[in-house]
Design an enzyme around this catalytic site. Structure first.
Site, PDB file in Angstrom:
ATOM      1  N   GLU A 249       6.278  14.316 -10.366  1.00  0.00           N
ATOM      2  CA  GLU A 249       4.937  14.403  -9.427  1.00  0.00           C
ATOM      3  C   GLU A 249       5.687  15.072  -8.197  1.00  0.00           C
ATOM      4  O   GLU A 249       4.918  15.776  -7.423  1.00  0.00           O
ATOM      5  CB  GLU A 249       4.652  12.925  -9.231  1.00  0.00           C
ATOM      6  N   GLU A 381       8.955   9.006   4.720  1.00  0.00           N
ATOM      7  CA  GLU A 381       9.995   8.120   4.811  1.00  0.00           C
ATOM      8  C   GLU A 381      10.730   7.739   3.545  1.00  0.00           C
ATOM      9  O   GLU A 381      11.892   7.587   3.540  1.00  0.00           O
ATOM     10  CB  GLU A 381       9.354   7.037   5.532  1.00  0.00           C
TER      11      GLU A 381
HETATM   12  C1  LIG Z   1      -4.111  11.086  -1.990  1.00  0.00           C
HETATM   13  C2  LIG Z   1      -3.499  10.089  -2.674  1.00  0.00           C
HETATM   14  C3  LIG Z   1      -3.446   9.918  -3.933  1.00  0.00           C
HETATM   15  C4  LIG Z   1      -2.841   8.674  -4.493  1.00  0.00           C
HETATM   16  N1  LIG Z   1      -3.044   8.402  -5.699  1.00  0.00           N
HETATM   17  C5  LIG Z   1      -2.373   7.517  -6.412  1.00  0.00           C
HETATM   18  C6  LIG Z   1      -2.393   7.327  -7.888  1.00  0.00           C
HETATM   19  O1  LIG Z   1      -3.179   8.024  -8.409  1.00  0.00           O
HETATM   20  N2  LIG Z   1      -1.727   6.310  -8.219  1.00  0.00           N
HETATM   21  C7  LIG Z   1      -1.240   5.374  -7.647  1.00  0.00           C
HETATM   22  O2  LIG Z   1      -0.601   4.585  -8.077  1.00  0.00           O
HETATM   23  N3  LIG Z   1      -0.850   5.518  -6.506  1.00  0.00           N
HETATM   24  C8  LIG Z   1      -1.614   6.535  -5.633  1.00  0.00           C
HETATM   25  N4  LIG Z   1      -1.467   6.662  -4.204  1.00  0.00           N
HETATM   26  C9  LIG Z   1      -0.615   5.656  -3.563  1.00  0.00           C
HETATM   27  C10 LIG Z   1       0.713   6.299  -3.115  1.00  0.00           C
HETATM   28  O3  LIG Z   1       1.636   6.223  -4.062  1.00  0.00           O
HETATM   29  C11 LIG Z   1       1.046   5.091  -1.892  1.00  0.00           C
HETATM   30  O4  LIG Z   1       0.001   5.448  -1.056  1.00  0.00           O
HETATM   31  C12 LIG Z   1       2.219   5.553  -1.155  1.00  0.00           C
HETATM   32  O5  LIG Z   1       3.319   5.302  -2.220  1.00  0.00           O
HETATM   33  C13 LIG Z   1       2.608   4.491  -0.034  1.00  0.00           C
HETATM   34  O6  LIG Z   1       2.272   3.331  -0.283  1.00  0.00           O
HETATM   35  P1  LIG Z   1       1.569   2.378   0.562  1.00  0.00           P
HETATM   36  O7  LIG Z   1       0.042   3.101   0.835  1.00  0.00           O
HETATM   37  O8  LIG Z   1       1.279   0.962   0.137  1.00  0.00           O
HETATM   38  O9  LIG Z   1       2.045   2.483   1.988  1.00  0.00           O
HETATM   39  P2  LIG Z   1       3.173   1.244   2.425  1.00  0.00           P
HETATM   40  O10 LIG Z   1       4.360   0.994   1.421  1.00  0.00           O
HETATM   41  O11 LIG Z   1       2.465  -0.017   2.893  1.00  0.00           O
HETATM   42  O12 LIG Z   1       3.818   1.960   3.683  1.00  0.00           O
HETATM   43  C14 LIG Z   1       3.214   2.060   4.945  1.00  0.00           C
HETATM   44  C15 LIG Z   1       4.025   2.810   5.917  1.00  0.00           C
HETATM   45  O13 LIG Z   1       5.483   2.290   6.001  1.00  0.00           O
HETATM   46  C16 LIG Z   1       6.631   3.091   5.480  1.00  0.00           C
HETATM   47  N5  LIG Z   1       7.339   2.312   4.745  1.00  0.00           N
HETATM   48  C17 LIG Z   1       7.465   1.574   3.809  1.00  0.00           C
HETATM   49  N6  LIG Z   1       8.720   1.209   3.408  1.00  0.00           N
HETATM   50  C18 LIG Z   1       9.706   1.865   4.060  1.00  0.00           C
HETATM   51  C19 LIG Z   1      10.904   2.008   3.967  1.00  0.00           C
HETATM   52  N7  LIG Z   1      11.671   1.123   3.224  1.00  0.00           N
HETATM   53  N8  LIG Z   1      11.645   2.752   5.016  1.00  0.00           N
HETATM   54  C20 LIG Z   1      10.919   3.635   5.741  1.00  0.00           C
HETATM   55  N9  LIG Z   1       9.572   3.525   5.782  1.00  0.00           N
HETATM   56  C21 LIG Z   1       8.908   2.833   5.059  1.00  0.00           C
HETATM   57  C22 LIG Z   1       5.735   4.312   4.694  1.00  0.00           C
HETATM   58  O14 LIG Z   1       6.683   5.553   4.688  1.00  0.00           O
HETATM   59  C23 LIG Z   1       4.700   4.367   5.332  1.00  0.00           C
HETATM   60  O15 LIG Z   1       4.403   5.158   6.507  1.00  0.00           O
HETATM   61  C24 LIG Z   1      -1.980   7.676  -3.752  1.00  0.00           C
HETATM   62  C25 LIG Z   1      -1.978   7.899  -2.356  1.00  0.00           C
HETATM   63  C26 LIG Z   1      -2.706   8.924  -1.825  1.00  0.00           C
HETATM   64  C27 LIG Z   1      -2.502   9.070  -0.265  1.00  0.00           C
END
Ligand SMILES: Cc1cc2nc3c(=O)[nH]c(=O)nc-3n(C[C@H](O)[C@H](O)[C@H](O)COP(=O)(O)OP(=O)(O)OC[C@H]3O[C@@H](n4cnc5c(N)ncnc54)[C@H](O)[C@@H]3O)c2cc1C
Length: 396
Positions: A249, A381
């Site tokens: 991906e 990140e």
């Molecule tokens: C356009 C789009 C399409 C997507 N499509 C899919 C899909 O088809 N299937 C699917 O399963 N998912 C999908 N996602 C989800 C995507 O994988 C997650 O949004 C992403 O992994 C971040 O997880 P979260 O949104 O829960 O943010 P969180 O994990 O809650 O993170 C919030 C913030 O905290 C920061 N953060 C978290 N942990 C750490 C750390 N350990 N160190 C430093 N910073 C940290 C992150 O960088 C981020 O800025 C999609 C997302 C987008 C935007």
């Protein structure tokens, strides 16, 4: 080398002859054919283009012929991609979750039966896949998934939910991470399963975005059934498959600028189109400095990719470097869009309406769309964490 040049000429000739002119115009994401039982061709030229590419096996050019591909080697596949970009040919089948992510994982981890069952349907655009990784409590901390699969002998019963499932409402099948052992350490109790979405117990709820569109869904499983023959890799060893698929991906996301999709002009071309020049130089010193910096960084990125390609061919590439490329390419893409809008001035504000041509509207929309790139597929990140730990081997 001579063979490669012959191949390049053949590819270029074939594309010139077979790609309809309309399929060489800049494409928005919605102009691409995504396949699947609910997929529709955006126009007749898109159908024709798809059928011609499919007949050559070029919807999945580097997959073996017995699985629906053309069996091209790495160099040939790269040449095809380069020539399509050079001539502005749109992808005939969008490189989505099936083609670019599950397909390569199936080739590596799938049983012969799984490969024969699923790969040709992906290459032929018959089945569209979506990705069931994220959950309300598991995004960056992906191994925290709670969606549960209960072992019933020859099958599992799945209960739980997935969120941000892109295009789940248009997909036929979903690949999913499920918890098959709640007692084990979290990375060791996960399995990777393939599920038919057209079954009782699977439901999808679109999530409406501020734009009014809904590219995302929440997906629910209520005693949904997965046959064990549809598990990829071993039971409780799904985390390894999941990580490998993420590398595919991230590679896809780092190569978006190499596809003929999105705006047609580079920042330098935009500068020449919109701003006064003297002796071929931009008069505005600040913008000139930003443009030069961008061009240098983009060139360095191209060279780094070329180096990685050579290492990949020799089998010495660390797969975790995909995180570096995902991080840098998506940040660069965002910078590119910001810079172009700055160069375009008020013409860069053209979301819709008269006074803005289609290229200007596409630039503005691409700018907005580029914001998702540093979150989807794992945030910037998280990519930096992977590079720090696994590539540079820095301590926690
Ligand atoms: C356009 C789009 C399409 C997507 N499509 C899919 C899909 O088809 N299937 C699917 O399963 N998912 C999908 N996602 C989800 C995507 O994988 C997650 O949004 C992403 O992994 C971040 O997880 P979260 O949104 O829960 O943010 P969180 O994990 O809650 O993170 C919030 C913030 O905290 C920061 N953060 C978290 N942990 C750490 C750390 N350990 N160190 C430093 N910073 C940290 C992150 O960088 C981020 O800025 C999609 C997302 C987008 C935007």
């Amino acid at each position: 080398m001579e063979n490669q040049e012959t191949f390049r000429r053949e590819v270029a000739n074939w594309l010139e002859e077979n790609c309809p002119p309309a399929m060489r115009e800049p494409a928005r994401p919605e102009d691409l054919y995504n396949g699947g039982s609910k997929g529709e061709f955006p126009c007749e030229d898109a159908r024709l283009w798809f059928e011609r590419m499919l007949a050559r096996g070029w919807t999945a050019p580097d997959w073996p012929e017995e699985y629906g591909g053309a069996g091209l080697n790495k160099d040939e596949s790269k040449i095809l991609k380069q020539e399509m970009k050079r001539l502005g040919c749109r992808p005939a089948l969008a490189a989505g979750q099936g083609l670019a992510m599950l397909g390569p994982a199936l080739l590596e981890y799938g049983t012969e039966q799984q490969k024969r069952e699923h790969l040709p349907k992906i290459a032929r655009g018959e089945v569209r896949w979506c990705q069931g990784y994220s959950e309300p409590g598991a995004g960056s901390d992906l191994a925290n998934i709670q969606c549960k699969a209960e072992d019933k002998g020859d099958h599992f019963l799945v209960n739980g939910t997935k969120i941000w499932t892109s295009n789940a409402d248009a997909a036929d099948w979903i690949f999913c991470l499920v918890r098959t052992d709640s007692e084990a350490p979290k990375h060791e109790g996960i399995s990777f399963v393939l599920m038919d979405m057209a079954q009782q117990g699977v439901s999808v709820s679109p999530i409406e975005l501020i734009s009014g569109d809904s590219d995302f869904c929440q997906t629910f499983f209520d005693n949904a059934r997965v046959e064990k023959r549809n598990m990829l890799g071993e039971q409780n060893k799904g985390w390894g498959v999941a990580k490998r698929l993420l590398q595919h991906e991230r590679t896809l996301m780092s190569e978006l600028s190499e596809l003929a999709v999105g705006p047609r002009y580079s920042p330098s071309e935009i500068a020449r189109r919109y701003l006064p020049m003297a002796d071929g130089k931009l008069l505005d010193g600040n913008l000139r400095q930003q443009l030069t910096q961008y061009d240098m960084d983009a060139m360095v990125m191209g060279l780094a990719k070329q180096k990685a390609f050579e290492e990949g061919r020799q089998g010495t590439l660390d797969p975790n470097t995909t995180s570096f490329f995902k991080y840098y390419a998506t940040e660069l893409d965002q910078r590119c869009s910001e810079l172009k809008l700055a160069l375009m001035g008020t013409q860069g504000l053209g979301w819709e309406g008269e006074g803005f041509d289609s290229d200007e509207r596409m630039e503005a929309r691409h700018w907005a769309h580029s914001k998702i790139l540093t979150i989807a597929g794992g945030s910037s990140e998280i990519q930096l964490n992977v590079v720090a730990k696994r590539v540079l081997q820095l301590p926690d």
